[in-house]
Design an enzyme around this catalytic site. Structure first.
Site, short mmCIF file in Angstrom:
data_model
loop_
_atom_site.label_atom_id
_atom_site.label_comp_id
_atom_site.label_asym_id
_atom_site.label_seq_id
_atom_site.Cartn_x
_atom_site.Cartn_y
_atom_site.Cartn_z
N ASP A 161 11.71 -3.59 29.18
CA ASP A 161 11.74 -2.26 28.56
C ASP A 161 11.05 -2.25 27.20
O ASP A 161 10.68 -3.30 26.66
CB ASP A 161 13.19 -1.77 28.44
CG ASP A 161 14.15 -2.88 28.00
OD1 ASP A 161 13.68 -3.88 27.44
OD2 ASP A 161 15.35 -2.74 28.22
N ASP A 205 27.96 -0.84 27.85
CA ASP A 205 28.30 0.18 28.86
C ASP A 205 27.83 -0.24 30.26
O ASP A 205 27.81 0.58 31.17
CB ASP A 205 27.71 1.54 28.48
CG ASP A 205 26.19 1.49 28.32
OD1 ASP A 205 25.58 0.45 28.64
OD2 ASP A 205 25.61 2.51 27.89
N HIS A 241 24.80 -1.29 31.06
CA HIS A 241 23.40 -1.03 31.41
C HIS A 241 22.61 -2.34 31.54
O HIS A 241 22.93 -3.34 30.89
CB HIS A 241 22.73 -0.06 30.43
CG HIS A 241 22.42 -0.59 29.07
ND1 HIS A 241 23.00 -0.09 27.92
CD2 HIS A 241 21.56 -1.54 28.65
CE1 HIS A 241 22.52 -0.72 26.87
NE2 HIS A 241 21.64 -1.61 27.28
N GLU A 252 20.81 3.44 31.48
CA GLU A 252 22.07 3.91 30.93
C GLU A 252 22.97 4.48 32.03
O GLU A 252 22.50 4.75 33.14
CB GLU A 252 21.78 5.00 29.88
CG GLU A 252 21.00 4.50 28.68
CD GLU A 252 21.86 3.68 27.71
OE1 GLU A 252 22.78 2.97 28.13
OE2 GLU A 252 21.58 3.76 26.50
#
Ligand code: GLP
Length: 266
Positions: free
Chosen positions: A72, A141, A143, A148
């Protein structure tokens, strides 16, 4: 899913580095058939990269025929920006090993044509016959890359908007100023990662305990992208005791038992 539970961060990093190095060596890559490796940024892989660099420096590992794809990149940060993921990869890995420049693939956060940048990235992976091993960290979380909560589990490389939680987590790299953390990113999709022959996710520390619980003990759910690993034939999670602190004792015992039996040759 294989779950490797180690005492602490260093042991996880060593395990992951040895696993990656071994995969590269066993594949005996050549220019015509390189080993294709997906790679993450963040605090988690730093110890792994250190180990890989040491292996290269001591002549035990070569990246000559390794092709890499970063997971990313922040939109709006260029290669020279100290917090860009491209910069991170050069600083922590590429500048210290014998990888060929043309074998390094990085998403361009400065592109004006996001759709084209993402489609080209995907087609480059296909050109190499797919990714052999995707290595990744995990967000608090759940990810993976920057997928996300709510990301489609079949998503491909695309633009994503970060959650407040992720921007807060990552603000430590931006002088603890959340306003400096970009709001949008380019990221490989969950589907992109799941297409790899093997996926190796590493998690360390209590802050990852909920994500690890959701990934391993809850159902497959887009609110925890890493849970997609349950659908992968060769998914591995390497995590330390702290990251496992929200797993049921019987889950921990079982996965440890499996690895001990493997060690005994069963
Ligand atoms: C970022 C990255 C992820 C990484 C995650 C966890 O959001 N895009 O690839 O896994 O952070 O980072 P860390 O390893 O620093 O905890």
């Amino acid at each position: 899913m294989r779950v490797i539970i180690q005492k602490d961060y260093d042991k996880c990093a060593k395990w992951a580095a040895n696993y990656i190095a071994n995969k590269i060596k066993v594949a005996r890559p050549t220019a015509a058939k390189p080993f294709v490796l997906g790679l993450p940024t963040g605090s988690t892989p730093m110890g792994v990269y250190k180990e890989l660099v040491n292996m290269f420096k001591s002549g035990k590992l070569s990246f000559q025929h390794v092709v890499t794809f970063s997971m990313d990149e922040y939109i709006g940060l260029d290669l020279d920006h100290p917090q860009s993921y491209a910069h991170f990869m050069f600083e922590n890995l590429y500048n210290h090993i014998d990888i060929k420049k043309e074998n390094i693939n990085i998403l361009n956060g400065m592109t004006k044509d996001y759709a084209k940048e993402c489609a080209t990235y995907e087609s480059k992976m296909r050109h190499y016959g797919g990714v052999n091993l995707f290595f990744g960290g995990i967000g608090t979380d759940g990810h993976i890359a920057f997928n996300e909560p709510g990301s489609s589990l079949t998503s491909r490389t695309r633009v994503k908007t970060l959650t407040q939680e992720t921007r807060e987590d990552n603000s430590r790299f931006f002088g603890n100023n959340i306003n400096k953390v970009p709001k949008t990113v380019l990221t490989v999709g969950v589907g992109t990662i799941m297409d790899a022959e093997e996926v190796l996710i590493m998690a360390s520390g209590a802050s990852k305990a909920q994500a690890i619980h959701d990934t391993i003990e809850e159902g497959v759910n887009h609110m925890c992208a890493a849970s997609a690993l349950q659908m992968h034939q060769h998914g591995i999670i390497v995590c330390d005791d702290a990251a496992c602190s929200k797993l049921l004792p019987k889950t921990v015992d079982y996965f440890k038992q499996i690895e001990n039996l493997k060690f005994e040759g069963v």
